[in-house]
Scaffold this motif. Sequence first.
Motif, short mmCIF file in Angstrom:
data_model
loop_
_atom_site.label_atom_id
_atom_site.label_comp_id
_atom_site.label_asym_id
_atom_site.label_seq_id
_atom_site.Cartn_x
_atom_site.Cartn_y
_atom_site.Cartn_z
N PHE A 196 0.85 -1.19 0.00
CA PHE A 196 0.00 0.00 0.00
C PHE A 196 0.89 1.24 0.00
O PHE A 196 1.69 1.44 0.91
CB PHE A 196 -0.93 0.00 1.23
N LYS A 197 0.75 2.04 -1.05
CA LYS A 197 1.58 3.23 -1.22
C LYS A 197 3.07 2.89 -1.23
O LYS A 197 3.92 3.69 -0.84
CB LYS A 197 1.27 4.27 -0.14
N THR A 198 3.39 1.68 -1.67
CA THR A 198 4.78 1.24 -1.78
C THR A 198 5.39 1.81 -3.06
O THR A 198 4.79 1.74 -4.13
CB THR A 198 4.86 -0.30 -1.82
N ASP A 199 6.59 2.39 -2.94
CA ASP A 199 7.26 2.96 -4.11
C ASP A 199 8.07 1.87 -4.81
O ASP A 199 9.09 1.41 -4.31
CB ASP A 199 8.19 4.10 -3.66
N LEU A 200 7.59 1.45 -5.97
CA LEU A 200 8.24 0.41 -6.76
C LEU A 200 8.75 0.97 -8.09
O LEU A 200 8.87 0.25 -9.07
CB LEU A 200 7.26 -0.74 -7.00
N SER A 201 9.06 2.24 -8.09
CA SER A 201 9.49 2.91 -9.31
C SER A 201 10.74 2.28 -9.92
O SER A 201 11.68 1.94 -9.20
CB SER A 201 9.77 4.40 -9.03
N TYR A 202 10.71 2.11 -11.23
CA TYR A 202 11.86 1.63 -12.01
C TYR A 202 12.34 0.24 -11.59
O TYR A 202 13.53 -0.06 -11.66
CB TYR A 202 13.02 2.65 -11.93
N VAL A 203 11.41 -0.59 -11.16
CA VAL A 203 11.73 -1.97 -10.81
C VAL A 203 11.39 -2.88 -11.99
O VAL A 203 10.36 -2.71 -12.65
CB VAL A 203 10.95 -2.43 -9.56
N ASP A 204 12.25 -3.85 -12.24
CA ASP A 204 12.03 -4.83 -13.30
C ASP A 204 11.36 -6.06 -12.68
O ASP A 204 11.96 -6.77 -11.88
CB ASP A 204 13.38 -5.22 -13.93
N PHE A 205 10.09 -6.29 -13.06
CA PHE A 205 9.32 -7.39 -12.49
C PHE A 205 9.25 -8.61 -13.41
O PHE A 205 8.46 -9.52 -13.17
CB PHE A 205 7.89 -6.94 -12.17
N THR A 206 10.04 -8.66 -14.45
CA THR A 206 9.93 -9.75 -15.41
C THR A 206 10.26 -11.11 -14.80
O THR A 206 9.85 -12.14 -15.32
CB THR A 206 10.83 -9.50 -16.65
N GLU A 207 11.01 -11.13 -13.70
CA GLU A 207 11.36 -12.39 -13.05
C GLU A 207 10.66 -12.54 -11.70
O GLU A 207 11.16 -13.21 -10.80
CB GLU A 207 12.89 -12.49 -12.86
N VAL A 208 9.49 -11.89 -11.57
CA VAL A 208 8.74 -11.94 -10.31
C VAL A 208 7.35 -12.51 -10.57
O VAL A 208 6.68 -12.11 -11.53
CB VAL A 208 8.61 -10.54 -9.68
N ASP A 209 6.93 -13.44 -9.72
CA ASP A 209 5.59 -14.01 -9.84
C ASP A 209 4.61 -13.05 -9.16
O ASP A 209 4.60 -12.94 -7.93
CB ASP A 209 5.54 -15.39 -9.17
N LEU A 210 3.81 -12.37 -9.96
CA LEU A 210 2.87 -11.38 -9.44
C LEU A 210 1.45 -11.94 -9.32
O LEU A 210 0.50 -11.19 -9.11
CB LEU A 210 2.87 -10.14 -10.33
N THR A 211 1.33 -13.25 -9.41
CA THR A 211 0.02 -13.88 -9.29
C THR A 211 -0.60 -13.55 -7.92
O THR A 211 0.02 -13.75 -6.88
CB THR A 211 0.12 -15.41 -9.43
N LYS A 212 -1.78 -12.98 -7.94
CA LYS A 212 -2.53 -12.62 -6.72
C LYS A 212 -1.84 -11.55 -5.87
O LYS A 212 -2.15 -11.39 -4.69
CB LYS A 212 -2.80 -13.87 -5.87
N VAL A 213 -0.89 -10.83 -6.46
CA VAL A 213 -0.24 -9.73 -5.74
C VAL A 213 -0.95 -8.43 -6.11
O VAL A 213 -1.02 -8.05 -7.28
CB VAL A 213 1.25 -9.62 -6.10
N ASP A 214 -1.52 -7.75 -5.11
CA ASP A 214 -2.26 -6.51 -5.35
C ASP A 214 -1.30 -5.32 -5.30
O ASP A 214 -0.83 -4.93 -4.24
CB ASP A 214 -3.35 -6.35 -4.28
N MET A 215 -1.02 -4.75 -6.48
CA MET A 215 -0.10 -3.62 -6.58
C MET A 215 -0.81 -2.35 -7.03
O MET A 215 -0.16 -1.35 -7.34
CB MET A 215 1.03 -3.97 -7.56
N HIS A 216 -2.14 -2.37 -7.02
CA HIS A 216 -2.90 -1.25 -7.55
C HIS A 216 -2.73 0.04 -6.75
O HIS A 216 -2.97 1.13 -7.25
CB HIS A 216 -4.38 -1.62 -7.66
N HIS A 217 -2.33 -0.06 -5.51
CA HIS A 217 -2.16 1.14 -4.67
C HIS A 217 -0.69 1.50 -4.49
O HIS A 217 -0.34 2.25 -3.58
CB HIS A 217 -2.82 0.91 -3.31
N SER A 218 0.16 0.94 -5.34
CA SER A 218 1.59 1.22 -5.27
C SER A 218 2.00 2.22 -6.35
O SER A 218 1.31 2.40 -7.35
CB SER A 218 2.39 -0.08 -5.45
N LEU A 219 3.17 2.84 -6.15
CA LEU A 219 3.72 3.75 -7.14
C LEU A 219 4.54 2.92 -8.13
O LEU A 219 5.54 2.31 -7.75
CB LEU A 219 4.61 4.80 -6.46
N LEU A 220 4.09 2.89 -9.38
CA LEU A 220 4.68 1.98 -10.38
C LEU A 220 5.30 2.74 -11.55
O LEU A 220 5.34 2.23 -12.68
CB LEU A 220 3.61 1.01 -10.89
N ARG A 221 5.83 3.89 -11.31
CA ARG A 221 6.42 4.70 -12.38
C ARG A 221 7.65 4.01 -12.98
O ARG A 221 8.58 3.64 -12.25
CB ARG A 221 6.81 6.08 -11.84
#
Length: 206
Positions: free
Chosen positions: A168-193
């Motif tokens: 929640f309100k987590t800053d994940l800016s400029y992160v490469d998620f190509t090797e991360v399993d995002l299944t069922k991970v709610d990132m809608h309230h995070s900073l994803l710039r």
Amino acid sequence: MDADELFKRYCAGERNFTQVSLHLVNLSEMCLPGINLAQADLANATLSHSNLRGSNLIEANLTGASLWRTDLSKANSSWANLKVANLIRANLNQVDLHKASLLKADLRLADLRGADLSGANLSGADLRYANLSGAFLAGANLSGANLTGANFSKTDLSYVNFSKAILFKTDLSYVDFTEVDLTKVDMHHSLLRGVILPERSLIEVS
């Protein structure tokens, strides 16, 4: 060994205290940079406000230890046991916590910029408003961790386990998620710039 003996020997120039037993010892507000406490037993010890910059804590047992505002910058704490330790506002800048256990540790507002947390177990840890900018977390376990307001910008999160983590309100800016399993991970309230998401991701980045 008690705190007085350790400090006296440290002031006399001794630095090697490997495997020493300091269970429940109060070492708060002590200046001990560069001390070697590898494999030492510091379970439930108090080290708040102490200076342990550049220290050797490899495989040390710090279970339940109080490290509030402790300076551990550039310390080598790989394979250390920091389960349920209090690390609130601790300075962990560029610390080596490779394969360390931080299960349910309290890391609120901790400075972890540039830290090596690869393979570390942070399951259930409290990382609210901690700064992990530029940290290395490849293969870390963040399942069930509270990451509210934490700064993960430009971190390496390859193969990190985010299962049931609070983002929640987590800053994940400029992160490469190509090797991360995002299944069922709610990132809608995070900073994803500027993030790089796997093609299978259904997250809408604005």
